[in-house]
Design an enzyme around this catalytic site. Structure first.
Site, mmCIF file in Angstrom:
data_model
loop_
_atom_site.group_PDB
_atom_site.id
_atom_site.type_symbol
_atom_site.label_atom_id
_atom_site.label_comp_id
_atom_site.label_asym_id
_atom_site.label_seq_id
_atom_site.Cartn_x
_atom_site.Cartn_y
_atom_site.Cartn_z
ATOM 1 N N ARG A 1 56.207 23.763 27.856
ATOM 2 C CA ARG A 1 56.271 22.313 27.596
ATOM 3 C C ARG A 1 57.377 21.983 26.598
ATOM 4 N NH1 ARG A 1 50.862 19.357 25.594
ATOM 5 N NH2 ARG A 1 51.426 20.458 23.680
ATOM 6 N N ARG B 1 75.672 9.479 11.566
ATOM 7 C CA ARG B 1 74.718 8.587 12.231
ATOM 8 C C ARG B 1 75.375 7.726 13.306
ATOM 9 N NH1 ARG B 1 72.046 3.857 12.398
ATOM 10 N NH2 ARG B 1 69.766 3.995 12.578
ATOM 11 N N HIS C 1 73.891 6.259 17.388
ATOM 12 C CA HIS C 1 72.785 6.400 18.332
ATOM 13 C C HIS C 1 73.095 7.395 19.450
ATOM 14 C CE1 HIS C 1 71.337 2.977 16.152
ATOM 15 N NE2 HIS C 1 70.248 2.885 16.902
ATOM 16 N N LYS D 1 57.034 15.474 24.577
ATOM 17 C CA LYS D 1 56.309 15.616 23.306
ATOM 18 C C LYS D 1 57.287 15.402 22.155
ATOM 19 C CE LYS D 1 52.677 18.460 21.285
ATOM 20 N NZ LYS D 1 51.820 17.320 20.933
ATOM 21 N N GLU E 1 45.043 7.982 27.082
ATOM 22 C CA GLU E 1 44.701 9.215 26.360
ATOM 23 C C GLU E 1 44.345 8.834 24.934
ATOM 24 O OE1 GLU E 1 48.117 11.910 25.966
ATOM 25 O OE2 GLU E 1 49.454 10.210 26.273
ATOM 26 N N LEU F 1 50.660 12.603 27.975
ATOM 27 C CA LEU F 1 51.103 13.965 27.693
ATOM 28 C C LEU F 1 50.248 14.954 28.487
ATOM 29 C CD1 LEU F 1 53.079 15.580 25.784
ATOM 30 C CD2 LEU F 1 51.005 16.138 24.518
#
Ligand code: PMP
Length: 283
Positions: free
Chosen positions: A52, A100, A102, A148, A181, A206
């Site tokens: 995963r 920095r 995006h 995740k 969930e 998930l």
């Protein structure tokens, strides 16, 4: 004893562990993670967790910090150095340090951190013997909950709202009134006719490793398992309700929004699954 963590190539005490302030994990939550339980010094379902993790990195076009074989060695070493028998192993990979912006940097070295802390599964079992209360909260998350990611603000807000409502876990509910969930768990019910139900992983949730393990265990015990949707009303009407996650195993929910589930005590299905789950370890 001070905890030893792994950070980008070094094993150091927590107090000496740092990542850069320009790390994209810190600035953008541009990172992924896994949480693996450790019982008797052994990981539980490590390979599916690594599958995963790799899937999450691939979906975000993030490079792996190392191969799977060296990663297994690092994980073992963190467990060993902390002398953890029962515990929780946490792995986090971010896209690393960059000015920095995006958009992805052209070059970045992923940052990799591993920690391990003790966790009493006796305490988890004691909690499961009583069961916990849960509170429904709107699911306001993005469309890629299959990844995740460390970007967990909606989950945090839901859990906090649940805690403020006197509950242990938040049960997330989509716009159509169906349960998706938990804030950090997968939700299950046992219907009046004895079927186990949990949301399909295709529906922006998930793919919990414990969810998959408990499903296999339940099927092995000849229990009927159905993946699909159920509403909050279905849950309130169910014989039993519980949630699964690496640290909570299968935790009975005995009250939802102040209403008892079943007779308000942990039911026999959850109890059988908990016992079976606790006798499972990796080979
Ligand atoms: N859903 C969410 C949103 C989670 O954060 C987690 C645990 N990280 C789970 C489900 C349970 O997953 P697992 O069984 O792999 O711990």
């Amino acid at each position: 004893m001070s905890r030893i963590v792994y950070v980008n190539g070094s094993y150091v005490p927590t107090s000496e562990a740092y990542v850069h302030i320009n790390d994209r994990g810190y600035q953008f939550a541009d990172g992924v993670y896994e949480g693996v339980s450790v019982r008797g010094g052994k990981t539980i379902d490590l390979e599916p967790h690594l599958d995963r993790l790799w899937r999450s990195m691939t979906e975000l076009d993030m490079s792996a910090p190392m191969g799977r074989a060296p990663m297994r060695l690092v994980l073992k070493e963190v467990i060993r150095r902390n002398r953890v028998a029962d515990g929780f192993l946490y792995l986090q990979v971010t896209r690393g340090e960059a000015v920095r912006d995006h958009a992805f940097p052209e070059v970045s070295i992923p940052s990799f951190v591993v920690t391990c802390r003790r966790l009493s599964f006796d305490a988890v079992r004691a909690r499961a013997a009583k069961g916990v209360a849960a509170s429904t909260q709107p699911d306001i998350r993005w469309g890629r909950c299959d990844i995740k990611s460390t970007s967990l603000l909606p989950n945090i807000l839901a859990k906090q709202a649940a805690r403020e409502a006197g509950a242990f876990e938040a049960v997330l509910v989509d716009k159509d009134g169906f349960v998706t969930e938990g804030s950090s768990t997968n939700i299950w019910i046992v219907t009046k006719d004895g079927k186990l139900q949990t949301r399909t992983i295709e529906d922006n949730i998930l793919a919990g490793i414990t969810r998959a393990r408990v499903k296999t265990i339940a099927e092995g015990l000849q229990m009927a398992v159905e993946e699909g949707r159920f509403t909050v009303e279905d849950a309130k009407d169910a014989q039993e309700m519980f949630f699964t996650s690496s640290t909570s195993c299968a935790m009975p929910i005995v009250e939802l929004d102040g209403q008892k589930i079943g007779d308000g005590t942990p039911g026999p299905v959850a109890q059988r699954l908990i016992d079976a789950y606790f006798s499972y370890t990796d080979d």
